[in-house]
Design a protein around this motif. Structure first.
Motif, short mmCIF file in Angstrom:
data_model
loop_
_atom_site.label_atom_id
_atom_site.label_comp_id
_atom_site.label_asym_id
_atom_site.label_seq_id
_atom_site.Cartn_x
_atom_site.Cartn_y
_atom_site.Cartn_z
N GLY A 7 0.85 -1.15 0.17
CA GLY A 7 0.04 -0.09 0.08
C GLY A 7 0.82 1.26 -0.11
N HIS A 8 2.12 1.09 0.54
CA HIS A 8 2.91 2.44 0.66
C HIS A 8 3.36 3.05 -0.84
CE1 HIS A 8 6.72 4.52 1.33
NE2 HIS A 8 5.97 4.89 2.43
N CYS A 9 3.57 2.29 -1.57
CA CYS A 9 3.81 2.83 -3.12
C CYS A 9 2.59 3.24 -3.74
CB CYS A 9 4.46 1.60 -4.00
SG CYS A 9 5.30 2.26 -5.59
N THR A 10 1.65 2.63 -3.61
CA THR A 10 0.21 3.35 -4.10
C THR A 10 -0.17 4.61 -3.57
OG1 THR A 10 -0.36 1.05 -4.59
CG2 THR A 10 -2.23 2.61 -4.58
N HIS A 11 0.24 4.59 -2.35
CA HIS A 11 -0.37 5.88 -1.69
C HIS A 11 0.86 7.19 -2.08
CE1 HIS A 11 -0.96 8.75 1.47
NE2 HIS A 11 -2.13 8.17 1.78
N VAL A 12 2.07 6.86 -2.30
CA VAL A 12 2.98 7.76 -2.61
C VAL A 12 2.96 8.10 -3.82
CG1 VAL A 12 4.58 7.73 -0.59
CG2 VAL A 12 5.02 6.40 -2.57
N THR A 13 2.63 7.32 -4.73
CA THR A 13 2.56 7.38 -6.22
C THR A 13 1.18 8.51 -6.48
OG1 THR A 13 3.61 5.48 -6.63
CG2 THR A 13 2.35 6.43 -8.49
N GLY A 14 0.13 8.21 -5.72
CA GLY A 14 -0.88 8.87 -5.96
C GLY A 14 -0.71 10.41 -5.59
N ILE A 15 -0.02 10.61 -4.59
CA ILE A 15 0.38 11.98 -4.06
C ILE A 15 0.93 12.72 -5.08
CG2 ILE A 15 1.71 13.43 -2.38
CD1 ILE A 15 1.11 11.01 -0.34
N SER A 146 -1.95 13.14 7.96
CA SER A 146 -3.26 12.94 7.12
C SER A 146 -3.27 13.29 5.58
CB SER A 146 -4.37 13.52 8.10
OG SER A 146 -4.15 13.34 9.48
N ILE A 147 -2.28 12.56 5.07
CA ILE A 147 -2.58 12.92 3.65
C ILE A 147 -3.54 11.86 2.87
CG2 ILE A 147 -1.15 13.40 1.39
CD1 ILE A 147 -0.72 15.37 3.62
N LEU A 148 -4.55 12.40 2.20
CA LEU A 148 -5.44 11.62 1.58
C LEU A 148 -4.71 11.18 0.20
CD1 LEU A 148 -8.11 10.03 1.59
CD2 LEU A 148 -9.20 11.89 0.49
N SER A 149 -4.59 10.06 -0.08
CA SER A 149 -4.21 9.54 -1.41
C SER A 149 -4.72 8.10 -1.80
CB SER A 149 -2.75 9.31 -1.50
OG SER A 149 -2.11 9.12 -2.72
N THR A 150 -4.33 7.78 -3.12
CA THR A 150 -4.61 6.27 -3.63
C THR A 150 -4.16 5.34 -2.46
OG1 THR A 150 -2.52 6.50 -4.97
CG2 THR A 150 -4.81 7.11 -6.03
N TYR A 151 -4.82 4.07 -2.53
CA TYR A 151 -4.41 2.93 -1.74
C TYR A 151 -4.86 1.61 -2.43
CZ TYR A 151 -2.85 0.82 2.34
OH TYR A 151 -2.06 0.13 3.49
N LEU A 152 -4.59 0.91 -2.15
CA LEU A 152 -4.78 -0.70 -2.54
C LEU A 152 -6.27 -0.93 -2.86
CD1 LEU A 152 -2.43 -2.85 -0.29
CD2 LEU A 152 -2.11 -1.98 -2.48
N ASN A 153 -6.62 -1.96 -3.60
CA ASN A 153 -7.94 -2.23 -4.08
C ASN A 153 -8.91 -0.94 -4.34
OD1 ASN A 153 -7.33 -5.10 -3.47
ND2 ASN A 153 -7.37 -4.49 -1.13
N ASN A 154 -8.48 -0.22 -5.16
CA ASN A 154 -9.16 1.09 -5.82
C ASN A 154 -9.60 1.79 -4.53
OD1 ASN A 154 -8.93 0.34 -8.42
ND2 ASN A 154 -10.30 -1.33 -8.25
N ASP A 155 -9.03 1.77 -3.43
CA ASP A 155 -9.63 2.74 -2.20
C ASP A 155 -8.73 3.82 -2.11
OD1 ASP A 155 -11.13 3.25 -0.10
OD2 ASP A 155 -10.18 1.43 1.21
N TYR A 156 -8.98 4.67 -1.21
CA TYR A 156 -8.53 5.89 -0.60
C TYR A 156 -8.10 5.68 0.84
CZ TYR A 156 -9.45 7.40 -5.24
OH TYR A 156 -9.91 7.26 -6.57
N LYS A 157 -6.92 6.43 1.18
CA LYS A 157 -6.64 6.26 2.68
C LYS A 157 -6.01 7.36 3.09
CE LYS A 157 -4.62 3.02 6.02
NZ LYS A 157 -4.27 1.67 6.36
N SER A 158 -6.03 7.96 4.32
CA SER A 158 -5.14 9.08 4.96
C SER A 158 -3.96 8.42 5.73
CB SER A 158 -5.85 9.98 5.90
OG SER A 158 -6.68 10.69 5.06
N LEU A 159 -2.74 8.57 5.28
CA LEU A 159 -1.38 8.34 6.06
C LEU A 159 -0.71 9.58 6.38
CD1 LEU A 159 -0.35 5.15 3.95
CD2 LEU A 159 -1.76 5.18 6.12
N SER A 160 0.18 9.27 7.44
CA SER A 160 1.02 10.41 7.70
C SER A 160 2.52 9.97 7.89
CB SER A 160 0.75 10.80 9.27
OG SER A 160 -0.66 11.46 9.25
#
Length: 181
Positions: A7-15, A146-160
């Protein structure tokens, strides 16, 4: 295999570069930038993510050999001559790395190396986050709380974390670069 099972790569790529103007989720900072997805880590069945030095070195060489211009590195660890040599090999690129998330003066590599832009994390009030490493070795700060971005399984998630700040900077550099290409 660039598939993300953590999930990490998907999240940072979306940002950095999620598509915009499509009525879906979010817009990345550089919504029309090209991405070369390179996965250097993997996930154990227990759910723990792992990143080996050999894989990082191979990823840096691959990106450089295949004409990447910006390399965003949302990972870190301790000093290594092998890692420093790989960073030096990739120094024709713009290299950006996360400062780390121990909330201390502890230096994190590759962030500390001379030819890497080191990014710390700020919150929505533009204040340093409690998790972000800091010190004179940090070059700049960017949003990382609390950065909202893309996540696994066509989802979105906030991570810090500084992992979220790093692609913000990479996206801005890509956006600026796109004005001159």
């Amino acid at each position: 295999n660039p598939s993300d099972d953590y999930g990490h790569c998907t999240h940072v790529t979306g940002i950095a570069s999620a598509s915009s103007n499509n009525n879906l989720g979010i817009a990345g900072v550089c919504w029309n930038c090209s991405i070369m997805p390179i996965r250097a880590g993997y996930k154990y069945k227990s759910g723990i993510g792992v990143l080996t030095l050999d894989d990082v070195v191979q990823a840096l060489h691959y990106a450089t050999d295949n004409n990447a211009t910006i390399i965003s590195m949302s990972f870190g660890g301790s000093h290594s001559v092998t890692l420093q040599e790989a960073i030096n090999y990739s120094s024709k690129n713009i290299l950006i790395a996360s400062a780390g998330n121990s909330g201390s003066l502890s230096k994190q590599y590759p962030c500390v190396y001379e030819n890497v832009i080191c990014v710390a994390s700020t919150n929505s009030n533009n204040e340093s986050t409690g998790h972000s490493n800091y010190g004179e070795w940090v070059d700049l700060s960017a949003p990382g709380s609390s950065i909202l971005s893309t996540y696994l399984n066509n989802d979105y998630k906030s991570l810090s974390g500084t992992s979220m700040s790093t692609p913000m900077v990479a996206g801005v550099i890509g956006l600026i670069k796109s004005l001159y290409d």
